[in-house]
Design a protein around this motif. Sequence first.
Motif, PDB file in Angstrom:
ATOM      1  N   ILE A  26       0.825  -1.210   0.000  1.00 43.56           N
ATOM      2  CA  ILE A  26       0.000   0.000   0.000  1.00 43.56           C
ATOM      3  C   ILE A  26       0.861   1.265   0.000  1.00 43.56           C
ATOM      4  N   ALA A  27       2.042   1.212   0.610  1.00 41.41           N
ATOM      5  CA  ALA A  27       2.926   2.381   0.680  1.00 41.41           C
ATOM      6  C   ALA A  27       3.418   2.828  -0.702  1.00 41.41           C
ATOM      7  N   LEU A  28       3.499   1.914  -1.660  1.00 41.01           N
ATOM      8  CA  LEU A  28       3.972   2.261  -3.008  1.00 41.01           C
ATOM      9  C   LEU A  28       2.850   2.552  -3.989  1.00 41.01           C
ATOM     10  N   GLN A  29       1.620   2.309  -3.612  1.00 40.53           N
ATOM     11  CA  GLN A  29       0.496   2.452  -4.532  1.00 40.53           C
ATOM     12  C   GLN A  29       0.395   3.866  -5.093  1.00 40.53           C
ATOM     13  N   LYS A  30       0.516   4.890  -4.262  1.00 41.38           N
ATOM     14  CA  LYS A  30       0.403   6.284  -4.724  1.00 41.38           C
ATOM     15  C   LYS A  30       1.528   6.643  -5.691  1.00 41.38           C
ATOM     16  N   VAL A  31       2.746   6.152  -5.426  1.00 45.26           N
ATOM     17  CA  VAL A  31       3.883   6.429  -6.314  1.00 45.26           C
ATOM     18  C   VAL A  31       3.618   5.834  -7.689  1.00 45.26           C
ATOM     19  N   PHE A  32       3.177   4.584  -7.722  1.00 49.62           N
ATOM     20  CA  PHE A  32       2.868   3.933  -8.996  1.00 49.62           C
ATOM     21  C   PHE A  32       1.710   4.635  -9.697  1.00 49.62           C
ATOM     22  N   GLU A  33       0.701   5.017  -8.934  1.00 48.58           N
ATOM     23  CA  GLU A  33      -0.481   5.655  -9.505  1.00 48.58           C
ATOM     24  C   GLU A  33      -0.119   6.993 -10.157  1.00 48.58           C
ATOM     25  N   LEU A  34       0.725   7.782  -9.512  1.00 51.25           N
ATOM     26  CA  LEU A  34       1.149   9.063 -10.081  1.00 51.25           C
ATOM     27  C   LEU A  34       1.974   8.875 -11.345  1.00 51.25           C
ATOM     28  N   THR A  35       2.818   7.847 -11.372  1.00 53.15           N
ATOM     29  CA  THR A  35       3.699   7.609 -12.503  1.00 53.15           C
ATOM     30  C   THR A  35       2.976   6.951 -13.671  1.00 53.15           C
ATOM     31  N   LEU A  47      -2.396  -9.601   2.220  1.00 50.68           N
ATOM     32  CA  LEU A  47      -1.252 -10.501   2.320  1.00 50.68           C
ATOM     33  C   LEU A  47      -0.912 -10.665   3.798  1.00 50.68           C
ATOM     34  N   ASN A  48      -1.338 -11.775   4.374  1.00 53.11           N
ATOM     35  CA  ASN A  48      -1.144 -12.030   5.812  1.00 53.11           C
ATOM     36  C   ASN A  48      -1.657 -10.867   6.653  1.00 53.11           C
ATOM     37  N   GLY A  49      -2.807 -10.328   6.276  1.00 46.87           N
ATOM     38  CA  GLY A  49      -3.412  -9.234   7.024  1.00 46.87           C
ATOM     39  C   GLY A  49      -2.943  -7.843   6.631  1.00 46.87           C
ATOM     40  N   GLU A  50      -1.921  -7.741   5.754  1.00 44.52           N
ATOM     41  CA  GLU A  50      -1.433  -6.447   5.294  1.00 44.52           C
ATOM     42  C   GLU A  50      -2.100  -6.093   3.969  1.00 44.52           C
ATOM     43  N   SER A  51      -2.312  -4.797   3.749  1.00 44.27           N
ATOM     44  CA  SER A  51      -2.929  -4.335   2.507  1.00 44.27           C
ATOM     45  C   SER A  51      -1.886  -4.195   1.409  1.00 44.27           C
ATOM     46  N   TRP A  52      -2.116  -4.895   0.309  1.00 39.28           N
ATOM     47  CA  TRP A  52      -1.280  -4.831  -0.890  1.00 39.28           C
ATOM     48  C   TRP A  52      -2.218  -4.625  -2.067  1.00 39.28           C
ATOM     49  N   PHE A  53      -1.657  -4.402  -3.243  1.00 48.20           N
ATOM     50  CA  PHE A  53      -2.437  -4.266  -4.465  1.00 48.20           C
ATOM     51  C   PHE A  53      -1.837  -5.122  -5.563  1.00 48.20           C
ATOM     52  N   ALA A  54      -2.699  -5.796  -6.307  1.00 47.52           N
ATOM     53  CA  ALA A  54      -2.265  -6.452  -7.540  1.00 47.52           C
ATOM     54  C   ALA A  54      -2.232  -5.356  -8.592  1.00 47.52           C
ATOM     55  N   LEU A  55      -1.154  -5.286  -9.339  1.00 50.15           N
ATOM     56  CA  LEU A  55      -0.985  -4.285 -10.375  1.00 50.15           C
ATOM     57  C   LEU A  55      -1.482  -4.875 -11.692  1.00 50.15           C
ATOM     58  N   ASN A  56      -2.614  -4.378 -12.165  1.00 44.50           N
ATOM     59  CA  ASN A  56      -3.207  -4.864 -13.406  1.00 44.50           C
ATOM     60  C   ASN A  56      -2.923  -3.838 -14.495  1.00 44.50           C
ATOM     61  N   ILE A  57      -2.110  -4.205 -15.473  1.00 43.26           N
ATOM     62  CA  ILE A  57      -1.702  -3.283 -16.531  1.00 43.26           C
ATOM     63  C   ILE A  57      -2.764  -3.254 -17.620  1.00 43.26           C
ATOM     64  N   LEU A  58      -3.260  -2.049 -17.905  1.00 47.60           N
ATOM     65  CA  LEU A  58      -4.347  -1.860 -18.867  1.00 47.60           C
ATOM     66  C   LEU A  58      -3.854  -1.393 -20.230  1.00 47.60           C
ATOM     67  N   GLY A  59      -2.718  -0.775 -20.286  1.00 49.38           N
ATOM     68  CA  GLY A  59      -2.234  -0.242 -21.558  1.00 49.38           C
ATOM     69  C   GLY A  59      -0.736  -0.045 -21.516  1.00 49.38           C
ATOM     70  N   GLN A  60      -0.223   0.607 -22.536  1.00 52.21           N
ATOM     71  CA  GLN A  60       1.211   0.818 -22.640  1.00 52.21           C
ATOM     72  C   GLN A  60       1.550   2.277 -22.408  1.00 52.21           C
ATOM     73  N   GLN A  61       2.742   2.492 -21.896  1.00 52.42           N
ATOM     74  CA  GLN A  61       3.259   3.834 -21.726  1.00 52.42           C
ATOM     75  C   GLN A  61       4.634   3.858 -22.375  1.00 52.42           C
ATOM     76  N   VAL A  62       4.864   4.813 -23.266  1.00 57.15           N
ATOM     77  CA  VAL A  62       6.149   4.909 -23.938  1.00 57.15           C
ATOM     78  C   VAL A  62       7.169   5.452 -22.943  1.00 57.15           C
ATOM     79  N   ALA A  63       8.181   4.659 -22.656  1.00 58.53           N
ATOM     80  CA  ALA A  63       9.174   5.035 -21.656  1.00 58.53           C
ATOM     81  C   ALA A  63      10.521   5.390 -22.278  1.00 58.53           C
ATOM     82  N   ILE A  64      10.645   5.202 -23.579  1.00 60.08           N
ATOM     83  CA  ILE A  64      11.918   5.457 -24.245  1.00 60.08           C
ATOM     84  C   ILE A  64      11.766   6.667 -25.157  1.00 60.08           C
TER      85      ILE A  64
END
Length: 80
Positions: A26-35, A47-64
């Motif tokens: 959960i601590a990284l979710q906002k960073v990923f969401e902004l990027t 995950l063993n009582g901790e909040s996590w997120f599955a990252l489901n990729i919907l499209g492509q982002q040009v990174a190069i």
Amino acid sequence: MIVEGETPTNKPDIAAWGTMSLAIPIALQKVFELTLKDCCEFLPLSLNGESWFALNILGQQVAINEEHTELNFKNGRVNR
């Protein structure tokens, strides 16, 4: 993930979930969401009582930036 020469931690920063999915705490979710903006969605996991997120990729982002990229060809095809 265990890397030779490094001491493994008890808790990963990013974990593989299933064969083709990534899970993030959960601590990284906002960073990923902004990027990644609209390229992915975050599906809640417990995950063993901790909040996590599955990252489901919907499209492509040009990174190069092709203007600043030098392609290395081998046998007429891009090698690197």
